[in-house]
Design a protein around this motif. Structure first.
Motif, PDB file in Angstrom:
ATOM      1  N   SER A  99      37.674  35.894 -25.017  1.00  0.00           N
ATOM      2  CA  SER A  99      38.498  37.088 -24.454  1.00  0.00           C
ATOM      3  C   SER A  99      39.804  36.108 -23.981  1.00  0.00           C
ATOM      4  O   SER A  99      41.144  36.804 -23.622  1.00  0.00           O
ATOM      5  CB  SER A  99      38.101  37.690 -23.165  1.00  0.00           C
TER       6      SER A  99
ATOM      7  N   TRP B  76      41.732  34.227 -25.485  1.00  0.00           N
ATOM      8  CA  TRP B  76      42.658  34.356 -26.625  1.00  0.00           C
ATOM      9  C   TRP B  76      43.488  35.608 -26.886  1.00  0.00           C
ATOM     10  O   TRP B  76      44.147  35.543 -27.882  1.00  0.00           O
ATOM     11  CB  TRP B  76      42.039  33.641 -27.849  1.00  0.00           C
ATOM     12  N   GLU B  77      43.212  36.472 -25.969  1.00  0.00           N
ATOM     13  CA  GLU B  77      43.711  37.914 -26.371  1.00  0.00           C
ATOM     14  C   GLU B  77      45.153  37.855 -26.224  1.00  0.00           C
ATOM     15  O   GLU B  77      45.731  38.569 -26.733  1.00  0.00           O
ATOM     16  CB  GLU B  77      43.214  38.750 -25.044  1.00  0.00           C
ATOM     17  N   LYS B  78      45.972  36.933 -25.602  1.00  0.00           N
ATOM     18  CA  LYS B  78      47.121  36.612 -25.500  1.00  0.00           C
ATOM     19  C   LYS B  78      47.772  35.360 -26.300  1.00  0.00           C
ATOM     20  O   LYS B  78      49.075  35.094 -26.078  1.00  0.00           O
ATOM     21  CB  LYS B  78      47.856  36.549 -24.026  1.00  0.00           C
TER      22      LYS B  78
ATOM     23  N   ALA C  97      44.792  33.745 -32.289  1.00  0.00           N
ATOM     24  CA  ALA C  97      43.309  33.502 -32.279  1.00  0.00           C
ATOM     25  C   ALA C  97      42.802  32.351 -33.330  1.00  0.00           C
ATOM     26  O   ALA C  97      41.598  31.819 -33.350  1.00  0.00           O
ATOM     27  CB  ALA C  97      42.765  34.701 -32.680  1.00  0.00           C
TER      28      ALA C  97
ATOM     29  N   THR D   1      35.057  39.566 -35.247  1.00  0.00           N
ATOM     30  CA  THR D   1      36.324  39.106 -35.633  1.00  0.00           C
ATOM     31  C   THR D   1      35.910  37.934 -36.890  1.00  0.00           C
ATOM     32  O   THR D   1      34.892  37.574 -37.116  1.00  0.00           O
ATOM     33  CB  THR D   1      36.634  37.883 -34.245  1.00  0.00           C
TER      34      THR D   1
END
Length: 405
Positions: free
Chosen positions: A104, A106-108, A111, A153
């Protein structure tokens, strides 16, 4: 104590620290001096960036960013950018760098990336420390193994990217448990990788050891790589790659490819793999191209290789497609030529120890096999060789012969 006295004392202490550093090693930029805590829980990303910027902007000497031993630094996604002011810059990892253990984070962020160096000439990454990608959280939600999982993912971070880093080196570092590829080399010219140790479980998805793309004049030596994918994979637009004294396993072997997936014009040449050993890998020396590709793979040498219970010791697959085992014949293909296999021994876990599956439309030419002795890893079992549309010469090859004139 009044405020003026306090300010004077702080200034005096700061001056003494600066004087002491200058007297000791003015080229050293220890991340602890820039606010890093090193307790494995505090986010030390900012301190790493500040130390890097200070070292990169140094105009004299040989600046060195120091990650000290007996410390563990939690670092979030970060890019160390160049160019730097001096001809060389050292990044010495003696301690441990760990990634956040939750995807989570890496959400912003991108990735695909955790740690990266970009546009740095004369970069020397060295030390006896460790880079731990803490990849299990990513593996547990990978679409490869959990296709029915909502939100699975396909893309996960690479532990270390070297992007357009010329005349640089990576040595003595230990990598473990990357979410995806451990080391990516892209757009580099003149890179040396030596004495690196890469370890992740054999069932970890897409965890290539070292992947090379659009790079030239690279050397990888004296390294031990075990992962859930290729130990070393060579992508498109690569040339003058020398690999020697590498131990591979577990993993998918040392692979050229896959290449040409998008129907592009492939350009790969002058690849040498020597004095390598493979233990329990899916493949040994592999070349893999997509049917829809064009272009060439040429001047490739595999020499003095040892195979210990390898599923496909020598393999070319020029007919790769999306539906494995049901590829319709195409008129296109990547031309594979001037490939040398020489001085190989070992055992295969499958019946077909040599499998050269080339294209009818674009056959393999100039294949040379010499002094090869392969047998089954099971007593009483025989192995065979299969060559389809593969032309060349062979001498002293067991099993064989199979090449076409």
């Amino acid at each position: 104590m009044d405020i003026f006295a306090l300010v004077f004392i702080i200034g005096l202490v700061s001056s003494n620290i600066a004087w002491s550093n200058a007297e000791g090693n003015p080229d050293s930029f220890n991340v602890l001096d820039y606010g890093a805590v090193g307790d494995g829980n505090t986010d030390d990303s900012k301190a790493f960036l500040v130390a890097w910027k200070a070292a990169c902007s140094a105009e004299t000497g040989t600046p060195e960013v120091v990650i000290p031993e007996e410390t563990t630094f939690l670092v979030y996604p970060i890019i160390f950018t160049g160019p730097c002011m001096t001809d060389t810059i050292n990044f010495t990892i003696s301690g441990t760098i760990i990634a956040p253990n939750s995807p989570s984070v890496w959400e912003k962020h991108d990735a695909s990336q955790w740690l990266a160096f970009s546009g740095v000439t004369g970069l020397i990454v060295d030390g006896m420390g460790m880079i731990d990608g803490q990849g299990k959280g990513w593996w547990d939600q990978s679409c490869k193994y959990h296709p029915d999982l909502e939100g699975c993912t396909k893309l996960a971070p690479t532990s270390l990217k070297l992007l357009s880093c010329n005349e640089s080196s990576l040595s003595n570092i230990r990598f473990t448990n990357s979410p995806q590829t451990h080391v990516l080399v892209r757009g580099c010219n003149g890179l040396k990788v030596d004495n690196v140790l890469i370890q992740s479980p054999g069932n970890s998805p897409n965890t290539d050891g070292v992947h090379i793309h659009a790079s030239r004049n690279l050397v990888i030596t004296n390294s031990k790589i075990g992962s859930g994918d290729d130990c070393i994979s060579i992508g498109d637009y690569t040339s003058n790659i020398y690999i020697a004294h590498v131990e591979c396993g577990p993993g998918h072997g040392i692979s050229i490819g896959s290449l040409g997936k998008g129907g592009n014009f492939v350009q790969v040449e002058n690849i040498e793999v020597r004095n390598a050993c493979f233990k329990g890998t899916t493949n040994g020396a592999r070349i893999k191209t997509w049917q829809v590709g064009k272009g060439f793979v040429r001047k490739v040498t595999f020499e003095n290789l040892e195979f210990n219970s390898v599923k496909n010791p020598l393999i070319i697959d020029q007919n790769y497609c999306n539906i494995r085992g049901a590829c319709k014949e195409q008129s296109t293909g990547v031309q594979i030529s001037n490939v040398i296999y020489k001085g190989m021994v070992g055992t295969s876990t499958t019946e077909i120890a040599i499998n050269l599956n080339c294209s009818r439309s674009v056959p393999c030419h100039g294949i040379s096999m010499e002094s090869i002795q392969l047998k089954s890893d099971r007593d009483g079992k025989e192995v065979t060789a299969t060559c389809i549309h593969a032309h060349g010469q062979e001498t002293g090859v067991v099993p064989g012969p199979c090449l076409h004139d």
